[in-house]
Design an enzyme around this catalytic site. Structure first.
Site, PDB file in Angstrom:
ATOM      1  N   HIS A  71       0.833  -1.208   0.000  1.00 30.21           N
ATOM      2  CA  HIS A  71       0.000   0.000   0.000  1.00 30.21           C
ATOM      3  C   HIS A  71       0.865   1.253   0.000  1.00 30.21           C
ATOM      4  CE1 HIS A  71      -4.055   1.703   1.626  1.00 30.21           C
ATOM      5  NE2 HIS A  71      -3.361   2.676   1.032  1.00 30.21           N
ATOM      6  N   LEU A  74       2.326   6.528  -4.875  1.00 32.99           N
ATOM      7  CA  LEU A  74       3.479   7.114  -5.562  1.00 32.99           C
ATOM      8  C   LEU A  74       3.103   8.406  -6.290  1.00 32.99           C
ATOM      9  CD1 LEU A  74       5.282   3.934  -6.980  1.00 32.99           C
ATOM     10  CD2 LEU A  74       5.934   5.328  -5.003  1.00 32.99           C
ATOM     11  N   ARG A  75       1.795   8.683  -6.413  1.00 31.79           N
ATOM     12  CA  ARG A  75       1.255   9.972  -6.901  1.00 31.79           C
ATOM     13  C   ARG A  75       1.472  10.252  -8.387  1.00 31.79           C
ATOM     14  NH1 ARG A  75      -2.056  10.074  -2.833  1.00 31.79           N
ATOM     15  NH2 ARG A  75      -1.326  11.037  -0.915  1.00 31.79           N
ATOM     16  N   ASN A 105      -5.173   5.651  -7.048  1.00 33.00           N
ATOM     17  CA  ASN A 105      -5.827   6.971  -7.042  1.00 33.00           C
ATOM     18  C   ASN A 105      -4.920   8.080  -7.551  1.00 33.00           C
ATOM     19  OD1 ASN A 105      -4.173   6.916  -4.782  1.00 33.00           O
ATOM     20  ND2 ASN A 105      -5.577   8.102  -3.497  1.00 33.00           N
ATOM     21  N   ASP A 165      -8.829   2.495  -3.159  1.00 36.40           N
ATOM     22  CA  ASP A 165      -8.323   3.146  -1.951  1.00 36.40           C
ATOM     23  C   ASP A 165      -8.374   4.677  -2.035  1.00 36.40           C
ATOM     24  OD1 ASP A 165      -7.034   3.127   0.663  1.00 36.40           O
ATOM     25  OD2 ASP A 165      -5.386   4.067  -0.416  1.00 36.40           O
ATOM     26  N   HIS A 192     -10.724  -0.231   1.129  1.00 37.06           N
ATOM     27  CA  HIS A 192     -10.614   0.889   2.076  1.00 37.06           C
ATOM     28  C   HIS A 192     -11.962   0.944   2.783  1.00 37.06           C
ATOM     29  CE1 HIS A 192      -9.719   5.289   3.058  1.00 37.06           C
ATOM     30  NE2 HIS A 192     -11.017   5.207   3.265  1.00 37.06           N
ATOM     31  N   HIS A 245      -5.377  -0.985   5.856  1.00 36.52           N
ATOM     32  CA  HIS A 245      -5.200  -0.169   7.075  1.00 36.52           C
ATOM     33  C   HIS A 245      -6.263  -0.366   8.163  1.00 36.52           C
ATOM     34  CE1 HIS A 245      -7.940   2.243   4.685  1.00 36.52           C
ATOM     35  NE2 HIS A 245      -6.998   2.778   3.949  1.00 36.52           N
ATOM     36  N   ASN A 291      -6.506   9.069   7.177  1.00 37.98           N
ATOM     37  CA  ASN A 291      -7.744   8.330   6.993  1.00 37.98           C
ATOM     38  C   ASN A 291      -7.439   6.847   6.753  1.00 37.98           C
ATOM     39  OD1 ASN A 291     -10.349   7.560   6.515  1.00 37.98           O
ATOM     40  ND2 ASN A 291     -10.512   8.536   4.506  1.00 37.98           N
ATOM     41  N   ASP A 318       0.848   2.609   3.724  1.00 38.42           N
ATOM     42  CA  ASP A 318      -0.071   3.673   3.289  1.00 38.42           C
ATOM     43  C   ASP A 318       0.689   4.997   3.169  1.00 38.42           C
ATOM     44  OD1 ASP A 318      -2.293   4.951   2.366  1.00 38.42           O
ATOM     45  OD2 ASP A 318      -3.423   4.867   4.251  1.00 38.42           O
TER      46      ASP A 318
HETATM   47 ZN   LIG Z   1      -7.208   4.108   2.362  1.00 41.37          ZN
HETATM   48 ZN   LIG Z   2      -3.982   4.634   0.989  1.00 38.80          ZN
END
Ligand SMILES: [Zn+2]
Ligand SMILES: [Zn+2]
Length: 449
Positions: A71, A74-75, A105, A165, A192, A245, A291, A318
């Site tokens: 998890h 890396l954006r 995401n 996620d 998630h 998570h 979160n 995360d």
């Molecule tokens: Zn999450």
């Molecule tokens: Zn995450």
């Protein structure tokens, strides 16, 4: 052949003799690495260095199989101001990781074979650890219709883990269909778990602290209700669920129950949920906004116990980098998330090893062996991770010095972002070296390439 090509060849062929490391914290041994594999594990001081081999004195260091993160954010593509595949995998290598799963995401979302392959290729170019793209469950993470799960699975990126996620797959019918769909290629849905209506506007853990601060609470039941539902759905269709998570004591209890039934449910916990509690939010410093939120000390104790007894399978970071302007603002508008790759192993030492809950073999299991199994990195076309430190295994490993204690300074981190909740804390240990298939990515605590 030009110079660069020659250097690359030399690097690949370089043999390494690691002298006196302690595999899984056991008796000192010599490890000979060559041609991408562990060639030999011998008693300390007994292995012969082949001609031209580099010798690394590892006396006192613990050797673990390269860490695997299920998890990571890396954006890239889309938020290269927060992180890139290049900087994120540098952070991963410095943390002892040899494989990371990159969450979907991004912008665009990794909901097609094309985007997944782009991320996979960027990882190969960076070359510091294996980047396994996670595919989105629903198109655009919108929770309306299933993304092209089969096309992503068939792509060069070989996607096996799917997750929305950041958002929960809240619709029970979509979740059921996704679980059914991935059975065909042994995939897993990573949820998630956040019931959206119960967490509308939520800012911190619902409890004493949220009441005192006057911030909208994020109740434990919003996580637990989704986990319970999804365990039942996974059992009903005979598919594999992974819970992202896990943050509450009740969630651990539900997962323990689901596992006792023999259902295919796995779970992860983050380093920050293993060490930090919601009273940190009283500072109103958004570095502690995440979160799911930080919970109570009682939750932390149950998360540690759940990881120790195997109810929770693994630690996953995360790692969620954010630029300063998105974090250093007022709590209600600040972004959720914390960096974690470069401190994960040190936090696990502090929370689990130094407290006597896990030994180093247990750490190897929870941070390499089991996440590699869940991420389907144990063979069959994917690069192999989580293998034993034995002759014939890929030479992907981390050398770690558990002695000493140093204050965390995010300014020294390779991540492009600085939002570490451990900043200013003294944590034990230091990653000294990381090897990916025989090639050092980190030496003496610094990037080697
Ligand atoms: Zn999450
Ligand atoms: Zn995450």
């Amino acid at each position: 052949m030009n110079n660069t090509a020659m250097n690359n060849t030399a690097m690949t062929d370089q043999a390494w003799l690691i002298r006196g490391a302690r595999p899984l914290g056991g008796q000192p041994a010599d490890l000979l690495l060559a041609d991408g594999l562990i060639q030999e594990v011998a008693g300390a001081g007994t292995a012969e260095a082949p001609v031209g081999a580099q010798v690394l004195d590892a006396a006192g260091l613990i050797a673990l199989p390269g860490l695997v993160d299920l998890h990571t954010h890396l954006r890239e593509p889309g938020r290269e101001d927060a992180e890139t595949v290049e900087t994120g995998t540098a952070a991963a290598a410095l943390g002892g990781f040899t494989a990371v799963h990159a969450m979907a995401n991004t912008d665009p979302v990794a909901d097609t074979a094309g985007v997944a392959e782009q991320i996979w290729r960027l990882g190969r170019q960076a070359g510091r650890c294996d980047v396994r793209p996670v595919g989105a469950v629903t198109t655009g993470l919108e929770g309306r219709r299933l993304a092209e799960l089969g096309a992503m699975a068939d792509s060069a990126a070989r996607v096996r883990v799917f997750s929305d996620d950041g958002s929960c797959v809240a619709d029970a019918v979509l979740m059921r269909r996704a679980l059914e769909y991935v059975k065909a290629f042994d995939g897993v849905i990573a949820q998630h778990a956040q019931e959206p209506r119960l967490t509308d506007g939520a800012q911190v853990n619902e409890g004493e602290i949220s009441g005192r601060l006057g911030l909208t609470g994020w109740p434990a039941v919003a996580e637990e209700a989704i986990i319970a539902r999804d365990c039942l759905l996974a059992a009903h269709v005979g598919s594999a669920l992974h819970v992202c998570h896990v943050s509450t004591a009740g969630s651990v209890e539900i997962i323990r129950w689901a596992k006792s039934k023999g259902w295919r449910v796995t779970a992860e916990v983050t380093p920050h949920h293993l060490l930090l509690t919601d009273d940190l939010a009283a500072s109103y410093d958004p570095v502690y906004k995440v979160n799911p939120p930080l919970r109570t000390a009682a939750d932390v104790a149950e998360l540690r116990a759940g990881l120790a007894d195997g109810t929770i399978d693994c630690v996953a970071t995360d790692h969620a980098p954010h630029p300063l302007e998105d974090k250093e603002t007022e709590w209600p508008v600040a972004a959720n998330g914390m960096t974690g790759l470069e401190t994960a192993l040190r936090v696990v030492q502090e929370a689990l090893v130094d407290t006597g809950l896990l030994d180093w073999a247990g750490v190897a299991d929870r941070m390499s062996v089991r996440p590699a199994l869940i991420g389907r990195l144990t063979g069959d076309g994917a690069p192999r991770h989580g293998a034993p430190l034995a002759a014939g295994s890929p030479a992907s490993l981390v050398l770690y010095d558990p002695a000493g204690r140093e204050v965390v300074d995010p300014a020294t981190h390779a991540s492009r972002s600085r939002n570490s909740p451990f900043a200013g804390m003294a944590l034990p240990g230091r990653v000294v070296a990381t090897f990916l298939r025989g090639t050092p990515t980190v030496l003496d605590g610094k990037l080697a390439r």
